[in-house]
Each structure stands twice: as C-alpha cells, then as structure tokens.
Scaffold this motif. Sequence first.
Motif, short mmCIF file in Angstrom:
data_model
loop_
_atom_site.label_atom_id
_atom_site.label_comp_id
_atom_site.label_asym_id
_atom_site.label_seq_id
_atom_site.Cartn_x
_atom_site.Cartn_y
_atom_site.Cartn_z
N LEU A 202 0.83 -1.21 0.00
CA LEU A 202 0.00 0.00 0.00
C LEU A 202 0.86 1.25 0.00
CD1 LEU A 202 -2.73 -1.07 2.61
CD2 LEU A 202 -3.04 -0.82 0.13
N PHE A 203 1.91 1.25 0.82
CA PHE A 203 2.80 2.40 0.88
C PHE A 203 3.52 2.60 -0.45
CE2 PHE A 203 7.03 4.24 2.05
CZ PHE A 203 6.57 5.50 2.43
N PHE A 204 3.91 1.50 -1.07
CA PHE A 204 4.59 1.61 -2.37
C PHE A 204 3.65 2.21 -3.41
CE2 PHE A 204 8.50 -0.24 -4.35
CZ PHE A 204 8.36 0.37 -5.59
N ALA A 205 2.38 1.81 -3.37
CA ALA A 205 1.41 2.38 -4.31
C ALA A 205 1.34 3.89 -4.16
CB ALA A 205 0.04 1.75 -4.08
N GLN A 206 1.36 4.36 -2.93
CA GLN A 206 1.34 5.80 -2.69
C GLN A 206 2.60 6.45 -3.25
OE1 GLN A 206 -0.96 7.70 -1.74
NE2 GLN A 206 0.07 9.61 -1.27
N ARG A 207 3.74 5.80 -3.11
CA ARG A 207 4.99 6.34 -3.65
C ARG A 207 4.92 6.47 -5.17
NH1 ARG A 207 7.60 9.24 -0.92
NH2 ARG A 207 9.46 8.83 -2.17
N LEU A 208 4.31 5.51 -5.83
CA LEU A 208 4.15 5.59 -7.28
C LEU A 208 3.25 6.75 -7.68
CD1 LEU A 208 3.72 1.80 -8.16
CD2 LEU A 208 5.75 3.21 -8.55
N LEU A 209 2.15 6.92 -6.96
CA LEU A 209 1.22 7.99 -7.28
C LEU A 209 1.87 9.35 -7.07
CD1 LEU A 209 -2.05 6.51 -5.75
CD2 LEU A 209 -1.45 6.69 -8.18
N ILE A 210 2.68 9.49 -6.02
CA ILE A 210 3.38 10.75 -5.77
C ILE A 210 4.30 11.10 -6.94
CG2 ILE A 210 5.18 11.81 -4.34
CD1 ILE A 210 3.92 10.43 -1.93
N SER A 211 4.86 10.07 -7.58
CA SER A 211 5.74 10.28 -8.73
C SER A 211 4.97 10.33 -10.04
CB SER A 211 6.79 9.17 -8.79
OG SER A 211 7.68 9.25 -7.68
N SER A 212 3.64 10.40 -9.97
CA SER A 212 2.77 10.50 -11.16
C SER A 212 2.89 9.29 -12.08
CB SER A 212 3.07 11.79 -11.93
OG SER A 212 2.86 12.93 -11.12
N VAL A 213 3.09 8.11 -11.50
CA VAL A 213 3.15 6.88 -12.28
C VAL A 213 1.74 6.35 -12.49
CG1 VAL A 213 4.01 4.50 -12.36
CG2 VAL A 213 5.42 6.32 -11.36
N PRO A 214 1.33 6.05 -13.72
CA PRO A 214 0.01 5.45 -13.95
C PRO A 214 -0.09 4.11 -13.23
CG PRO A 214 0.95 6.27 -16.01
CD PRO A 214 2.05 6.32 -14.99
N LEU A 215 -1.09 3.97 -12.36
CA LEU A 215 -1.18 2.79 -11.50
C LEU A 215 -2.58 2.21 -11.48
CD1 LEU A 215 -0.04 0.91 -9.22
CD2 LEU A 215 -0.78 2.67 -7.59
N HIS A 216 -2.66 0.92 -11.77
CA HIS A 216 -3.89 0.16 -11.52
C HIS A 216 -3.62 -0.73 -10.32
CE1 HIS A 216 -7.68 -1.91 -12.44
NE2 HIS A 216 -7.05 -2.98 -11.97
N PHE A 217 -4.43 -0.57 -9.26
CA PHE A 217 -4.15 -1.25 -8.00
C PHE A 217 -5.40 -1.99 -7.52
CE2 PHE A 217 -3.43 -1.68 -3.44
CZ PHE A 217 -2.07 -1.97 -3.38
N GLU A 218 -5.23 -3.29 -7.23
CA GLU A 218 -6.33 -4.11 -6.76
C GLU A 218 -5.97 -4.72 -5.40
OE1 GLU A 218 -7.87 -5.50 -11.21
OE2 GLU A 218 -7.08 -7.01 -9.81
N LYS A 219 -6.79 -4.44 -4.41
CA LYS A 219 -6.61 -5.01 -3.07
C LYS A 219 -7.74 -6.00 -2.83
CE LYS A 219 -6.48 -3.78 1.84
NZ LYS A 219 -7.74 -4.47 2.19
N TYR A 220 -7.37 -7.28 -2.65
CA TYR A 220 -8.36 -8.35 -2.50
C TYR A 220 -8.57 -8.64 -1.01
CZ TYR A 220 -8.20 -9.30 -7.51
OH TYR A 220 -8.30 -9.19 -8.88
N THR A 221 -9.78 -8.48 -0.54
CA THR A 221 -10.10 -8.65 0.87
C THR A 221 -9.87 -10.10 1.33
OG1 THR A 221 -11.76 -6.91 0.71
CG2 THR A 221 -11.90 -8.36 2.62
N ASN A 222 -9.18 -10.24 2.44
CA ASN A 222 -8.99 -11.53 3.11
C ASN A 222 -8.25 -12.57 2.27
OD1 ASN A 222 -10.33 -10.59 5.38
ND2 ASN A 222 -12.32 -11.36 4.70
N MET A 223 -7.46 -12.15 1.31
CA MET A 223 -6.71 -13.11 0.50
C MET A 223 -5.24 -13.13 0.93
SD MET A 223 -9.05 -14.42 -1.21
CE MET A 223 -8.12 -15.48 -2.30
N PRO A 224 -4.60 -14.30 0.85
CA PRO A 224 -3.20 -14.44 1.32
C PRO A 224 -2.19 -14.03 0.25
CG PRO A 224 -4.01 -16.56 0.62
CD PRO A 224 -5.16 -15.59 0.46
N HIS A 225 -0.95 -14.24 0.59
CA HIS A 225 0.18 -13.89 -0.27
C HIS A 225 0.14 -14.63 -1.61
CE1 HIS A 225 4.21 -12.43 -1.02
NE2 HIS A 225 4.69 -13.65 -1.15
N VAL A 226 0.26 -13.89 -2.69
CA VAL A 226 0.28 -14.44 -4.06
C VAL A 226 -0.87 -15.41 -4.30
CG1 VAL A 226 1.80 -15.31 -5.89
CG2 VAL A 226 2.81 -14.29 -3.88
#
Length: 312
Positions: A202-226
């Motif tokens: 989540l923090f990395f996504a914010q870092r990308l947006l601050i740098s004006s990087v086009p970002l598509h971000f999906e957060k899946y509720t209650n799902m584990p790693h990979v």
Amino acid sequence: MTHRPMGKYISKEFGGPVFLPRYRLAPQNPFPAALVDALISYLYLLHPPSGSLHAPYSPSQIFFGGDSAGGGLALSLTQLLLWFQTPNSDGSKKIIRWMGKDVELIVPKGLLIMSGWVDTARCLPSEVSCAGGDYLPTPEQGSKTRYRQSEAWPADPPRTLFYADDTAITHPLVSPVMARSWEGCPPVWWCVGDECLRDSNLFFAQRLLISSVPLHFEKYTNMPHVFPMILSRNPTSPYSFKSIGRFLKGHLGKTPYEYKRVRIHPKTLAEEELPGEELLLGGMTVDRLRQIMEKEVGTWKRKVRGKEGESV
C-alpha cells in the motif's frame, strides 16, 4: 518450473509470449546476483546474440512481472534502468557494454506486480496483524530460527537476512520501497491481499502515485500472499489474470484501458473504490520507514547472529 502455470495463464489472456528467466537465488547468491541476472535477461531480449531463436524485442513490447521476491526484483531492475536514463555529469547518456557493443538502457512498457516483497526487513504492522490469514512466517518467527554455519550462510561477513548484507537492507535496489522517486516509471498493474506484505505494498502504491506513475491497484479482501497462483480454483485467481490481460492489451494498443484503485470482494468479486487514506499508512514517510527498517534489522542481529542450533 514453479511459474510456468502463471506464465501460461497470462499468455492466454493477452495472446503473446511470456519469458521466464532463471536467476540465481539467495542465500547462496545474495544481492546483487539476482539483479545482475535480471538485467542480463532484459539485455538478451533487446539485443540477442548471434544464433538466438528470437528476433530483438523493443522495450515497448516488454513488461516486467513478478510475485513476492520476483515482484521486488522487477521493481529493483526498473529503478536501476531509471538511473541509467539520467544523464552523466557531462550531459552524455549512460551506456552499458553488451556483446561487444555500447547500448542504451530504456525502461519497459509496463510492470505487473503481485504481492511484491519491497521491504526486505518486513517491518510494517501488517506483518503481524495479517499473519492469522496468511501462510508466510512472520519476521518474529524467522528471528527464532537458528542457522548452522555453512557456505550458503557465511559468517564473514555475517548476514542476518537471506537476501543481502545487513548494511544494504535500506538500499533502493534491495528494498525498492526506499527509492526517493519513481518519476519516469512505466505504468504499473498491482494486486495484493490482506497479507503480511500488505502495508508495504500500500505504501509503495502511494509512492508511485506521488511520482505521477500510472497505477492500476487491486486489493483483495482476506486473500493471502500471491493468492492468484496458490489458490487457482478460487474465483479471485482467474479474475486477477483477466485483469492482467486487460492491462497488457490496453497498453499494447489492442483495447482501451481505464486505471482503477479498487477493493475486491473474494467471493462476489464486487469492486469498490479503495479510499486514498488506506495508502497513506498514517503519514508514513521514506525517512521514517528507513528508521523502522534499521531498528528491525538490529533486533534480528541480537536474536540471530552468532547463534547455532536448528538448521533451516
């Protein structure tokens, strides 16, 4: 071998080839071995040696992708390429020697990241708060492991963590979340679950947006790693691969594309907008994260270094 099914799904969704390079792994081959191999793989696609089975690819035809440590590696390679695109002090372009020729390095068309391991120290709150729904061992559990001295785990210089020397943990090519800027980074597709690595993603996504990087971000509720790879029969898996396919086809000019930042329900697959405050982590900054990471590594040193016992 482990990622051929994932490569097959992605290839099917966008109708193109997928290249799965084999690279050296830690702890036998710590940083920068994997990064060097990733760079060589990219150069191999761009400038294949005589007798290769493929024609040269353009950076505009290539997307970097990876899950977990592979996601972190894809981002580290991108950060390295961004450095190569900055001019030298005399204004000249940076070049690299490859197969007897001087070549320039250009960023790829885009990136695909699943549950990226971007904070090597794993020191943010979700490492504990999401542990109950994830299969990754927590940093605390890892710190209790005792390692026998071996060639794979050298005592001189000593290492606390698998991937890199302790002094390099906050380097942006080791923990890409520490990069000061992502300006010039190509478009990014990213997914993460409610997993141990959630907060760093989540923090990395914010870092990308601050740098004006086009970002598509999906957060899946209650799902584990990979989860797309390990829960292939769960509806979230084909849903995420289809999302990757839309991203690839959209950026290859095959179909229109719309960037979103969404939370996705694991059963209904209903999407809702992801609130911007979820990406802020209470005002976390790179400098503050650096302090937390260094403190975490110091804690590991006290618990692990110089002790022997159970083997890994």
